[in-house]
Design a protein around this motif. Structure first.
Motif, PDB file in Angstrom:
ATOM      1  N   ARG A  32      -1.200   8.667   2.053  1.00 34.40           N
ATOM      2  CA  ARG A  32      -2.293   8.142   2.883  1.00 34.40           C
ATOM      3  C   ARG A  32      -3.642   8.638   2.371  1.00 34.40           C
ATOM      4  O   ARG A  32      -4.628   7.917   2.345  1.00 34.40           O
ATOM      5  CB  ARG A  32      -2.113   8.594   4.343  1.00 34.40           C
ATOM      6  CG  ARG A  32      -0.952   7.933   5.057  1.00 34.40           C
ATOM      7  CD  ARG A  32      -1.020   8.190   6.555  1.00 34.40           C
ATOM      8  NE  ARG A  32      -0.861   9.590   6.910  1.00 34.40           N
ATOM      9  CZ  ARG A  32       0.292  10.162   7.269  1.00 34.40           C
ATOM     10  NH1 ARG A  32       1.389   9.427   7.326  1.00 34.40           N
ATOM     11  NH2 ARG A  32       0.343  11.437   7.567  1.00 34.40           N
ATOM     12  N   ASN A  33      -3.629   9.899   1.966  1.00 33.67           N
ATOM     13  CA  ASN A  33      -4.865  10.513   1.487  1.00 33.67           C
ATOM     14  C   ASN A  33      -5.372   9.841   0.209  1.00 33.67           C
ATOM     15  O   ASN A  33      -6.554   9.531   0.086  1.00 33.67           O
ATOM     16  CB  ASN A  33      -4.617  12.005   1.251  1.00 33.67           C
ATOM     17  CG  ASN A  33      -5.862  12.756   0.816  1.00 33.67           C
ATOM     18  OD1 ASN A  33      -5.896  13.334  -0.251  1.00 33.67           O
ATOM     19  ND2 ASN A  33      -6.883  12.732   1.656  1.00 33.67           N
ATOM     20  N   TYR A  50      -9.135  17.411   2.296  1.00 30.70           N
ATOM     21  CA  TYR A  50      -7.668  17.483   2.284  1.00 30.70           C
ATOM     22  C   TYR A  50      -7.114  17.336   0.877  1.00 30.70           C
ATOM     23  O   TYR A  50      -6.045  17.839   0.573  1.00 30.70           O
ATOM     24  CB  TYR A  50      -7.088  16.425   3.223  1.00 30.70           C
ATOM     25  CG  TYR A  50      -7.408  16.720   4.681  1.00 30.70           C
ATOM     26  CD1 TYR A  50      -7.272  18.013   5.171  1.00 30.70           C
ATOM     27  CD2 TYR A  50      -7.853  15.724   5.532  1.00 30.70           C
ATOM     28  CE1 TYR A  50      -7.584  18.300   6.496  1.00 30.70           C
ATOM     29  CE2 TYR A  50      -8.153  16.001   6.854  1.00 30.70           C
ATOM     30  CZ  TYR A  50      -8.026  17.295   7.337  1.00 30.70           C
ATOM     31  OH  TYR A  50      -8.322  17.581   8.628  1.00 30.70           O
ATOM     32  N   ALA A  88       1.605  12.068   3.958  1.00 31.73           N
ATOM     33  CA  ALA A  88       0.216  12.469   4.169  1.00 31.73           C
ATOM     34  C   ALA A  88      -0.551  12.348   2.854  1.00 31.73           C
ATOM     35  O   ALA A  88      -1.698  11.891   2.826  1.00 31.73           O
ATOM     36  CB  ALA A  88       0.152  13.901   4.701  1.00 31.73           C
ATOM     37  N   GLU A  89       0.101  12.726   1.774  1.00 28.07           N
ATOM     38  CA  GLU A  89      -0.585  12.679   0.485  1.00 28.07           C
ATOM     39  C   GLU A  89      -0.821  11.218   0.043  1.00 28.07           C
ATOM     40  O   GLU A  89      -1.884  10.883  -0.491  1.00 28.07           O
ATOM     41  CB  GLU A  89       0.244  13.424  -0.564  1.00 28.07           C
ATOM     42  CG  GLU A  89      -0.579  13.712  -1.788  1.00 28.07           C
ATOM     43  CD  GLU A  89       0.025  14.782  -2.669  1.00 28.07           C
ATOM     44  OE1 GLU A  89       0.861  15.564  -2.163  1.00 28.07           O
ATOM     45  OE2 GLU A  89      -0.321  14.814  -3.854  1.00 28.07           O
ATOM     46  N   PHE A 104      -8.297   3.895   5.528  1.00 26.04           N
ATOM     47  CA  PHE A 104      -8.164   3.280   6.855  1.00 26.04           C
ATOM     48  C   PHE A 104      -9.522   2.967   7.471  1.00 26.04           C
ATOM     49  O   PHE A 104     -10.439   3.779   7.401  1.00 26.04           O
ATOM     50  CB  PHE A 104      -7.439   4.237   7.818  1.00 26.04           C
ATOM     51  CG  PHE A 104      -5.973   4.370   7.546  1.00 26.04           C
ATOM     52  CD1 PHE A 104      -5.078   3.392   7.994  1.00 26.04           C
ATOM     53  CD2 PHE A 104      -5.474   5.470   6.869  1.00 26.04           C
ATOM     54  CE1 PHE A 104      -3.723   3.527   7.760  1.00 26.04           C
ATOM     55  CE2 PHE A 104      -4.130   5.605   6.636  1.00 26.04           C
ATOM     56  CZ  PHE A 104      -3.252   4.636   7.076  1.00 26.04           C
ATOM     57  N   PRO A 163     -11.570  13.404   3.938  1.00 26.81           N
ATOM     58  CA  PRO A 163     -10.388  13.157   3.094  1.00 26.81           C
ATOM     59  C   PRO A 163     -10.426  13.966   1.796  1.00 26.81           C
ATOM     60  O   PRO A 163      -9.381  14.388   1.296  1.00 26.81           O
ATOM     61  CB  PRO A 163     -10.451  11.667   2.796  1.00 26.81           C
ATOM     62  CG  PRO A 163     -11.399  11.093   3.777  1.00 26.81           C
ATOM     63  CD  PRO A 163     -12.327  12.178   4.194  1.00 26.81           C
TER      64      PRO A 163
END
Lengths: 224, 407
Positions: A85-86, A114, A82-83, A91, A111
């Protein structure tokens, strides 16, 4: 020689549905370097979406290795993914995937929420990227008040806001009228000119033309 | 992610389907509201009983007749006629008794009382002067029954304030007027001061007349319905109970305490009994209320599970953008806690209002304890966490790829 952003080696992905095994990808090796604009082309069922999902750290390969800016993705936990991707991936989806009833600027801020950025920095960066995609005057509109092209531009702004190492676009023009599709491609072109690395999936020849390099997938293999 | 943002987005998400959100909240409102109302009512009735009993005096012992045993047949408790004026006299003078200060022999019965046009069936108690000391009665107008009255079998009466009002109306002074008890004229010589409480056992509703008059002229009996005893202090209650018990056993020629034809109860015994009865009721009712709360909680869980399924794509997107499991759990927990918290607040308000209405109608005390309110808040938030946890975890465990593909 520019440094590699994505390095995929002998990647395979097998889906199991009951007793039936479907080989979505077999022995795929790709290297994508900083500053590239790559289009991955293939018909439906060619495995291009699967490849995209693995590159986006949304899915794990059955075998093979995947290095994303030096991180060995297949060994990471869900939260570490998740990190990644963040922080590293931006995307852009075919269906935009914006939060409904949420203003454009708040969608772009998500984003950063997060990542735990402070409010003033969120505000400043969100405005900056929305300006970049030409939506400075539409920041407080919610998705249902925007056209398809405008929604996709919000999504691009959201992808850019964390300054990712790579932008992954999955059929970014698939749901958009052709005139607006050209605008979207112009934005991608401009971003690439500014040094952004972009990987785009598409099945349309004229869209793929915008990329500097085209990779063809056929039956889960790279067609040379 | 900041809590303030989570709460803001929680409200936004819950606002999407207002009817559904409202119904889920309603379940909690009913649960919390009924718990608050019923627990408060229980507390209030306990307090009322306690204060009523305390007002009668804490070093009071009551000797009442037990059941009459003839042969092998045991009658109803209180039905015996074995308690006599002599029993009371002996308790008063016996050297064995060291802990009793005052003795009040009493005979009470219900009988018709008429004053002018007002007619009532009232509790008439035959007393001696000691009654006022033992039972903590004070007179607000006139005087109380004297030993002269008892000796002469005078037809005089002292009224409790409630019965005085019933018979003569409000704001009048009946002292000096006559009432008819069972056809006999009685002169009203005093009114007692109000002690609170209601119902047939309330001292405010009683009429006092000399014991001799009651036994010989009104009811035609020789026994007593009770002997009230005032102990010298609260600390000697058990000793006093034993002394009186042995004395009466000996007088009634009984060797086994199990065969006693009388009962000696202290105020504390009475308090314990009533408290345990009201306690049982409160527990039972609260149990029913707790079940409705549980059902409300299940409603919350249902709504949250539905919401997780509906928002699968949103969850997938959030995860794709970098939301960790913890963040997703927080997001859904915040939503369920918002539901139960709002439900809790409304429930507390409605429960207290309901209890207020009840206390006005029934004339009971209106006391809301801070603890019960805090507890209700805690419980409603706890239910949010408890029943929101499973749906939140379901959401957090969704694989981003599956969630994004979901249609």
């Amino acid at each position: 020689m520019s440094k590699p952003i994505i390095s995929v080696n002998h990647l395979s992905k097998v889906y199991k549905t009951g007793d039936i095994e479907v080989k979505a990808l077999s022995d795929v090796s790709i290297q994508i370097n900083e500053g590239e604009f790559v289009a991955i082309m293939g018909s439906s069922g060619s495995g291009k979406s699967t490849l995209m999902h693995i590159m986006g750290a949304l899915d794990k390969p059955t075998s093979g290795s995947y290095l994303l800016v030096g991180h060995n993705v297949e060994s990471l936990s869900d939260d570490e993914l998740a990190e990644i991707r963040n922080k590293k991936i931006g995307f852009v989806f075919q269906a935009f995937n914006l939060l409904a009833r949420t203003s454009a600027i708040d969608n772009v801020k998500l984003p950063m929420d997060y990542a735990g950025y402070p409010d003033n920095e969120q505000e400043q960066r969100a405005k900056q990227v929305l300006q970049m995609v030409g939506l400075a005057d539409r920041m407080d509109h919610s998705p249902n008040e925007l056209s398809g092209g405008q929604q996709q531009r919000v999504a691009i702004a959201r992808a850019l806001v964390m300054k990712p190492a790579i932008i992954l676009a999955d059929e970014p023009t698939g749901n958009i009228a052709s005139v607006q599709a050209e605008e979207i491609m112009d934005i991608f072109q401009k971003l690439n000119d500014d040094g952004h690395t972009i990987v785009m999936i598409t099945h349309e020849e004229d869209i793929a033309e915008h990329a500097k390099r085209i990779i063809h997938l056929f039956d889960g293999k790279i067609k040379i | 992610m900041k809590l303030s943002k989570l709460i803001k987005s929680g409200f936004k998400n819950l606002g999407v389907n207002k009817l559904r959100t409202g119904l889920a909240i309603l379940g909690i409102v009913i649960g919390i509201g009924s718990v608050i109302a019923l627990v408060s009512m229980g507390e209030a009735s306990k307090l009322a009983v306690q204060s009523q009993i305390q007002s009668i005096g804490s070093n009071l012992l009551t000797v009442s007749p037990g059941s009459q045993t003839s042969g092998a047949v045991r009658g109803a408790p209180g039905g015996a006629t074995t308690l006599t004026n002599e029993d009371a006299e002996v308790i008063k003078i016996s050297a064995q008794i060291t802990t009793i200060k005052n003795v009040s022999p009493e005979y009470s019965g219900r009988i018709q009382v008429i004053a002018g046009r007002n007619n009532s069936n009232s509790q008439v108690v035959g007393v001696e002067p000691a009654y006022a000391d033992v039972r903590k009665i004070t007179v607000s107008y006139g005087g109380f029954i004297t030993s002269q009255h008892v000796f002469r079998m005078s037809k005089v009466a002292v009224l409790g304030p409630s019965i005085a009002e019933d018979l003569f109306g409000e704001n009048t002074n009946p002292v000096g007027q006559t009432i008819k008890i069972n056809g006999n004229d009685f002169l009203v010589i005093g009114i007692t001061k109000a002690k609170g409480g209601s119902g047939p056992t309330s001292q405010d509703d009683q009429i006092y007349i000399p014991l001799s008059t009651a036994q010989k002229q009104l009811f035609g009996v020789k026994h007593l319905t009770s002997i009230a005893l005032e102990a010298t202090s609260e600390n000697v209650m058990t000793k006093a109970q034993n002394e009186v018990g042995y004395l009466l056993l000996a007088r009634h020629k009984l060797s086994d305490p199990a065969e006693a034809d009388f009962r000696i109860t202290s105020q504390e015994d009475l308090l314990d009994t009533i408290t345990s009865v009201t306690g049982t009721f409160t527990t039972l009712l609260s149990g029913v209320a707790a079940i409705s709360l549980l059902v409300g909680g299940i409603g919350i869980m249902n709504i949250m599970l539905m919401s997780v399924t509906e928002r699968t794509r949103e969850i997938g997107l959030r995860k794709a953008l970098g939301a960790k499991k913890k963040t997703i759990i927080q997001q859904f927990l915040v939503e369920s806690i918002i539901l139960t918290f709002i439900g809790g607040v409304i429930g507390i308000i409605l429960g207290i209002s309901g209890f207020y209405v009840y206390s006005q109608v029934s004339g009971s005390v209106f006391v809301v304890t801070v603890q019960s309110v805090i507890l209700a808040f805690g419980v409603s938030v706890g239910i949010g966490i408890l029943f929101g946890w499973y749906p939140a975890r379901q959401a957090a465990n969704l694989q981003p790829i599956e969630a994004l593909k979901y249609e």
